[in-house]
Scaffold this motif. Structure first.
Motif, PDB file in Angstrom:
ATOM      1  N   ALA A   1       0.828  -1.212   0.000  1.00 44.33           N
ATOM      2  CA  ALA A   1       0.000   0.000   0.000  1.00 44.33           C
ATOM      3  C   ALA A   1       0.860   1.258   0.000  1.00 44.33           C
ATOM      4  N   ARG A   2       0.459   2.217  -0.828  1.00 44.10           N
ATOM      5  CA  ARG A   2       1.088   3.547  -0.850  1.00 44.10           C
ATOM      6  C   ARG A   2       0.151   4.601  -0.285  1.00 44.10           C
ATOM      7  N   TYR A   3      -1.166   4.352  -0.396  1.00 43.46           N
ATOM      8  CA  TYR A   3      -2.173   5.286   0.107  1.00 43.46           C
ATOM      9  C   TYR A   3      -3.169   4.538   0.974  1.00 43.46           C
ATOM     10  N   ALA A   4      -3.390   5.020   2.173  1.00 41.54           N
ATOM     11  CA  ALA A   4      -4.408   4.486   3.065  1.00 41.54           C
ATOM     12  C   ALA A   4      -5.522   5.520   3.165  1.00 41.54           C
ATOM     13  N   ILE A   5      -6.709   5.141   2.695  1.00 38.86           N
ATOM     14  CA  ILE A   5      -7.859   6.044   2.728  1.00 38.86           C
ATOM     15  C   ILE A   5      -8.515   5.933   4.105  1.00 38.86           C
ATOM     16  N   VAL A   6      -8.543   7.028   4.838  1.00 39.29           N
ATOM     17  CA  VAL A   6      -9.001   6.987   6.221  1.00 39.29           C
ATOM     18  C   VAL A   6     -10.374   7.636   6.363  1.00 39.29           C
ATOM     19  N   ASP A   7     -11.096   7.234   7.403  1.00 37.87           N
ATOM     20  CA  ASP A   7     -12.458   7.709   7.635  1.00 37.87           C
ATOM     21  C   ASP A   7     -12.571   8.140   9.092  1.00 37.87           C
ATOM     22  N   ALA A   8     -12.398   9.432   9.324  1.00 36.16           N
ATOM     23  CA  ALA A   8     -12.390   9.949  10.691  1.00 36.16           C
ATOM     24  C   ALA A   8     -13.713   9.713  11.405  1.00 36.16           C
ATOM     25  N   GLN A   9     -14.833   9.928  10.711  1.00 31.73           N
ATOM     26  CA  GLN A   9     -16.132   9.786  11.364  1.00 31.73           C
ATOM     27  C   GLN A   9     -16.374   8.344  11.806  1.00 31.73           C
ATOM     28  N   ALA A  10     -15.929   7.390  11.003  1.00 28.31           N
ATOM     29  CA  ALA A  10     -16.089   5.987  11.391  1.00 28.31           C
ATOM     30  C   ALA A  10     -15.320   5.689  12.670  1.00 28.31           C
ATOM     31  N   ALA A  11     -14.124   6.241  12.800  1.00 23.09           N
ATOM     32  CA  ALA A  11     -13.332   6.026  14.014  1.00 23.09           C
ATOM     33  C   ALA A  11     -13.992   6.671  15.224  1.00 23.09           C
ATOM     34  N   ILE A  12     -14.534   7.866  15.041  1.00 21.83           N
ATOM     35  CA  ILE A  12     -15.219   8.560  16.134  1.00 21.83           C
ATOM     36  C   ILE A  12     -16.451   7.787  16.572  1.00 21.83           C
ATOM     37  N   ASP A  13     -17.212   7.303  15.603  1.00 22.76           N
ATOM     38  CA  ASP A  13     -18.408   6.517  15.915  1.00 22.76           C
ATOM     39  C   ASP A  13     -18.033   5.240  16.671  1.00 22.76           C
ATOM     40  N   ARG A  14     -16.946   4.618  16.289  1.00 23.01           N
ATOM     41  CA  ARG A  14     -16.514   3.402  16.973  1.00 23.01           C
ATOM     42  C   ARG A  14     -16.131   3.702  18.418  1.00 23.01           C
ATOM     43  N   ALA A  15     -15.421   4.789  18.640  1.00 25.35           N
ATOM     44  CA  ALA A  15     -15.047   5.181  20.000  1.00 25.35           C
ATOM     45  C   ALA A  15     -16.289   5.411  20.856  1.00 25.35           C
ATOM     46  N   ASN A  16     -17.298   6.043  20.267  1.00 26.80           N
ATOM     47  CA  ASN A  16     -18.536   6.284  21.008  1.00 26.80           C
ATOM     48  C   ASN A  16     -19.239   4.984  21.360  1.00 26.80           C
ATOM     49  N   ARG A  17     -19.226   4.017  20.451  1.00 25.82           N
ATOM     50  CA  ARG A  17     -19.845   2.725  20.741  1.00 25.82           C
ATOM     51  C   ARG A  17     -19.103   1.987  21.850  1.00 25.82           C
ATOM     52  N   LEU A  18     -17.824   2.263  21.964  1.00 26.77           N
ATOM     53  CA  LEU A  18     -17.027   1.648  23.032  1.00 26.77           C
ATOM     54  C   LEU A  18     -17.189   2.372  24.368  1.00 26.77           C
ATOM     55  N   GLY A  19     -17.931   3.478  24.366  1.00 27.84           N
ATOM     56  CA  GLY A  19     -18.195   4.198  25.605  1.00 27.84           C
ATOM     57  C   GLY A  19     -17.305   5.401  25.831  1.00 27.84           C
ATOM     58  N   PHE A  20     -16.617   5.862  24.782  1.00 27.81           N
ATOM     59  CA  PHE A  20     -15.713   6.998  24.907  1.00 27.81           C
ATOM     60  C   PHE A  20     -16.111   8.063  23.885  1.00 27.81           C
ATOM     61  N   PRO A  21     -16.742   9.152  24.336  1.00 26.79           N
ATOM     62  CA  PRO A  21     -17.224  10.185  23.411  1.00 26.79           C
ATOM     63  C   PRO A  21     -16.077  11.038  22.857  1.00 26.79           C
ATOM     64  N   VAL A  22     -15.347  10.478  21.922  1.00 27.02           N
ATOM     65  CA  VAL A  22     -14.238  11.189  21.280  1.00 27.02           C
ATOM     66  C   VAL A  22     -14.815  12.248  20.339  1.00 27.02           C
ATOM     67  N   THR A  23     -14.295  13.446  20.421  1.00 27.59           N
ATOM     68  CA  THR A  23     -14.763  14.532  19.560  1.00 27.59           C
ATOM     69  C   THR A  23     -13.947  14.560  18.265  1.00 27.59           C
ATOM     70  N   SER A  24     -14.474  15.296  17.288  1.00 25.25           N
ATOM     71  CA  SER A  24     -13.748  15.427  16.026  1.00 25.25           C
ATOM     72  C   SER A  24     -12.411  16.127  16.240  1.00 25.25           C
ATOM     73  N   GLU A  25     -12.365  17.065  17.185  1.00 28.29           N
ATOM     74  CA  GLU A  25     -11.113  17.760  17.479  1.00 28.29           C
ATOM     75  C   GLU A  25     -10.091  16.808  18.080  1.00 28.29           C
ATOM     76  N   GLN A  26     -10.539  15.913  18.963  1.00 30.37           N
ATOM     77  CA  GLN A  26      -9.623  14.948  19.569  1.00 30.37           C
ATOM     78  C   GLN A  26      -9.092  13.963  18.529  1.00 30.37           C
ATOM     79  N   TRP A  27      -9.967  13.516  17.634  1.00 22.09           N
ATOM     80  CA  TRP A  27      -9.483  12.594  16.604  1.00 22.09           C
ATOM     81  C   TRP A  27      -8.590  13.314  15.597  1.00 22.09           C
ATOM     82  N   ARG A  28      -8.878  14.577  15.349  1.00 26.84           N
ATOM     83  CA  ARG A  28      -8.017  15.356  14.461  1.00 26.84           C
ATOM     84  C   ARG A  28      -6.609  15.439  15.040  1.00 26.84           C
TER      85      ARG A  28
END
Length: 226
Positions: A55-82
C-alpha cells in the motif's frame, strides 16, 4: 514493532488525555475502523500485510473512528481525533516516514497529479526528444473516472496537462491527456499510481510559465468536498 503498533501507541497516548480509561486494545479497534474494518481482527486477516507492504495510500475515515469510540463508551470529539490524525500524518496527504500516505479519497486527485508530473513514460520522453530540453510537466485539470463504488478496485483519473521543453529559439508546451491508475490492494488501501497512457491532445505552442494558475479539479461524484 510494525507501523500499526506504533500508531496504536500514539493514538492511545493522545486519547487517554481526555479518556484515561481507554485501553490500548480499544484504541487499536478505533484505528482499524479508521481504515475501513469492523474489527482489528478483520484488519489483521485482510489488510495488515498490504498495509505494511504494497500500500502507498491508506484512505481513512475519521467519522467511522469517532463513531466506533462512542460505541465503546468513549465520546471522542472530532477535534480529539483530528489531533490523532495530525500526529500520525502532520500535513494530511504527506507521506509518513515509511512512504505510506494517510489521506481522504478527495485528495487522491493530488496523488494523480503527482503521478503524471513525476513518473516517467515513453510518450513523454518522445515529445521531449522532438522539441528540445525537458522543462517538466504542468497539470491543468484532473478528472476522476471511478465507478459507483466508493472504493473501486481500480481508481482511474484523466489528467489534462502540458509537456514542456525549451530549445535555443523558444519555450514550447505540448498539450497532452494522460490516464493514471491506482489499484486497490486492501479495503481502503491503494498501490502507487501508474501512468498508463499519455497522448498528445493539441498543437505545440509557445508558453510563459504561470505558477499562479489554479488547477481545475472536477468532482468525480464519489468524492466529497468539505
Amino acid at each position: 514493532m510494525n507501523k500499526f503498533s506504533k500508531w496504536t501507541g500514539l493514538t492511545h497516548s493522545i486519547l487517554t488525555k481526555s479518556h484515561p480509561k481507554l485501553k490500548l486494545s480499544q484504541a487499536r479497534e478505533c484505528l482499524a475502523t479508521w481504515l475501513g474494518h469492523r474489527t482489528y481482527a478483520s484488519l489483521c486477516v485482510q489488510d495488515l500485510d498490504a498495509l505494511l507492504g504494497a500500500a502507498r495510500y491508506a484512505i481513512v475515515d475519521a467519522q467511522a473512528a469517532i463513531d466506533r469510540a462512542n460505541r465503546l463508551g468513549f465520546p471522542v470529539t472530532s477535534e480529539q481525533w483530528r489531533e490523532v490524525e495530525m500526529a500520525l500524518s502532520p500535513t494530511g496527504i504527506s507521506s509518513v516516514s515509511d512512504g505510506l500516505s494517510l489521506t481522504g479519497m478527495d485528495s487522491m486527485r493530488s496523488a494523480a497529479r503527482n503521478t503524471f508530473e513525476g513518473q516517467s513514460h515513453p510518450a513523454i520522453d518522445s515529445i521531449w526528444q522532438q522539441i528540445g530540453t525537458p522543462d517538466g510537466r504542468w497539470t491543468t485539470s484532473v478528472v476522476c473516472q471511478a465507478a459507483e463504488s466508493s472504493h473501486p478496485d481500480e481508481l482511474r483519473f484523466t489528467v489534462h496537462g502540458q509537456v514542456q521543453a525549451y530549445n535555443e529559439h523558444d519555450a514550447i508546451a505540448v498539450p497532452v491527456v494522460a490516464h493514471v491508475l491506482f489499484k486497490r490492494v486492501g479495503i481502503q488501501l491503494y498501490a502507487p499510481g501508474e501512468l498508463i497512457s499519455v497522448i498528445q491532445n493539441g498543437q505545440p505552442h509557445s508558453y510563459e510559465p504561470d505558477f499562479d494558475s489554479e488547477l481545475d479539479f472536477e468532482d468525480c461524484g464519489i468524492f466529497s468536498e468539505n
